[in-house]
Design an enzyme around this catalytic site. Structure first.
Site, PDB file in Angstrom:
ATOM      1  CD  GLU A   1       0.332  -0.007  -3.574  1.00 11.72           C
ATOM      2  OE1 GLU A   1       0.608  -0.628  -2.532  1.00 11.72           O
ATOM      3  OE2 GLU A   1      -0.398  -0.456  -4.458  1.00 11.72           O
TER       4      GLU A   1
ATOM      5  CE  LYS B   1       7.745   0.638  -8.311  1.00  9.41           C
ATOM      6  NZ  LYS B   1       6.673   1.490  -8.870  1.00  9.41           N
TER       7      LYS B   1
END
Length: 331
Positions: free
Chosen positions: A284, A194
C-alpha cells in the site's frame, strides 16, 4: 454499547481473514464478501481461505458468503472494510445499496488513489455517511501474528465513544487488546505514512545499510510523521502511542511487512513493476507515497523521507544516490 445486527467482513485478503477469525469467535456468525466466486467455492471446499492465512480453519456454518456487494450490504448492519486501498473505488462503484444507516469500520491502511482522500473522508464525501458512524482500526497488528493468536494491540478511532466501545467488544479477546481514540484523521494518515517509511527502511536494507542507520531512519520518520499530522490535523496527541510509533516500528522492521519487503527489492535493484509482480501482494505504501506527496503540495511540510521514497519510486532516481542524499539531512 454493544453493536447490534449482522457484521460483514469486506475483503478476502490476509487482514480480512485475521479480522474474520476474531469477529466470528465473538459473534458466532459473520457475513463475508469476496469478489471472486471461485475463491468462495474453494473456501467452502477446503474450510479455509484458499489464498491467505491458509492455516486458519473456519466452521463454515458460521459464515454466509457473498460475491455481490449490494447483497452483503443489504443484509448487514456493521461493515468492516479490509480491501486494499487501490481497489476501494472499483468495489464500491457497483454499490447501489445505501450506506447511510450502516456502521462503517475501516481496516484499510491507505488512501483512495486519484481522490487523495483517507477512507473515512471518502465515505463521508461520496456515500453520505455521518462521521459518527465511521471508525478506523489500526495498530501494530500483522495478520500473520493475529492468526497465530500472538498478543496484539488495536486502537479503535471513532468520534462516537459509544460506537467505539461497541467495536471494542467486537474485536477484543484473550490475544487482542483494544484502546479507544477520537483521532480518526491522525490514525488514518499515520497508517499511510508508516507504510511509506517501511518502504524506506526496506530500501535501506536492500542497500546494506545496517541496524545503526535504520534506528536513525525511524527516529527521523516518527518526527516527520508528527510534523505532518500536527499540520493536517492539529489536535493533542502523542505519536509515541502504539497506534503511531508501534505500527511504524512493526511495519518497518518485521519480516511479515510487505511494504518493507517491497522496499528491500527496490534497494536490491528491482524495478517497481518487477517487485510488484514477484510479491503478488499489494504494498500500500507505493500508492500512499504519491497520494501524500500530492496532498503535501497544499501543506508544504518538510518531509525528506517521503520525498526520497517518491523520487525512487516515481522519478526513478537511483536508490543509492537518493538515500545518500537523505542521510545528509539526518541528525
Amino acid at each position: 454499547m454493544k453493536l447490534s445486527g449482522k457484521v460483514a467482513i469486506m475483503g478476502g485478503g490476509s487482514w480480512a481473514t485475521a479480522i474474520a477469525k476474531i469477529v466470528v469467535s465473538n459473534t458466532g456468525h459473520i457475513n463475508w464478501y469476496m469478489r471472486r466466486d471461485d475463491r468462495i467455492e474453494d473456501f467452502k471446499r477446503l474450510g479455509h481461505n484458499p489464498a491467505y492465512l491458509t492455516g486458519v480453519k473456519f466452521d463454515l456454518k458460521t459464515i454466509t458468503f457473498y460475491s455481490n456487494i449490494n447483497d452483503v450490504v443489504r443484509d448487514s448492519d456493521v461493515l468492516i472494510f479490509a480491501i486494499p486501498s487501490p481497489y476501494v473505488k472499483a468495489h464500491l462503484k457497483k454499490l447501489k445499496t445505501r450506506l447511510k444507516d450502516k456502521i462503517i469500520i475501516s481496516a484499510i491502511k491507505g488512501i483512495v488513489p486519484d481522490e487523495n482522500l483517507i477512507v473515512s473522508d471518502y465515505f463521508i464525501k461520496f456515500y453520505n455517511v455521518s462521521p459518527e458512524q465511521i471508525a478506523v482500526i489500526a495498530g501494530p497488528c500483522h495478520a500473520e501474528e493475529v492468526a497465530l493468536e500472538r498478543l496484539s494491540y488495536l486502537t479503535i478511532g471513532c468520534p462516537d465513544v459509544e460506537v467505539a466501545k461497541g467495536i471494542s467488544q467486537l474485536l477484543s479477546n484473550n490475544y487482542i487488546k483494544t484502546s479507544l481514540s477520537d483521532d480518526v484523521i491522525g490514525i488514518e494518515y499515520g497508517s499511510v505514512l508508516k507504510n511509506v517509511y517501511a518502504i524506506a527502511a526496506g530500501i535501506c536494507g536492500g542497500l546494506k545499510y545496517g541496524d545503526n542507520f535504520q534506528a536513525v531512519l525511524i527516529s527521523n520518520a516518527i518526527q516527520e510523521m508528527n510534523r505532518f499530522l500536527s499540520t493536517v490535523h492539529p489536535i493533542q496527541r502523542s505519536v509515541y502511542d502504539s497506534v503511531y510509533l508501534g505500527d511504524l516500528l512493526v511495519t518497518a522492521y518485521s519480516n511479515f511487512s510487505r511494504n518493507r519487503t517491497f522496499g528491500v527489492m527496490i534497494g536490491k535493484g528491482y524495478s517497481v513493476k518487477s517487485a510488484q509482480i514477484e510479491m503478488e501482494m499489494i504494498a500500500e505504501g507505493y500508492y500512499g507515497t504519491k497520494c501524500i506527496k500530492d496532498i503535501n503540495k497544499h501543506y508544504h511540510v518538510n518531509m525528506p523521507i517521503l520525498d526520497a521514497v517518491y523520487n525512487i519510486l516515481y522519478e526513478r532516481i537511483s536508490p543509492a544516490i537518493e538515500i545518500k542524499l537523505l542521510t545528509d539531512s539526518f541528525r
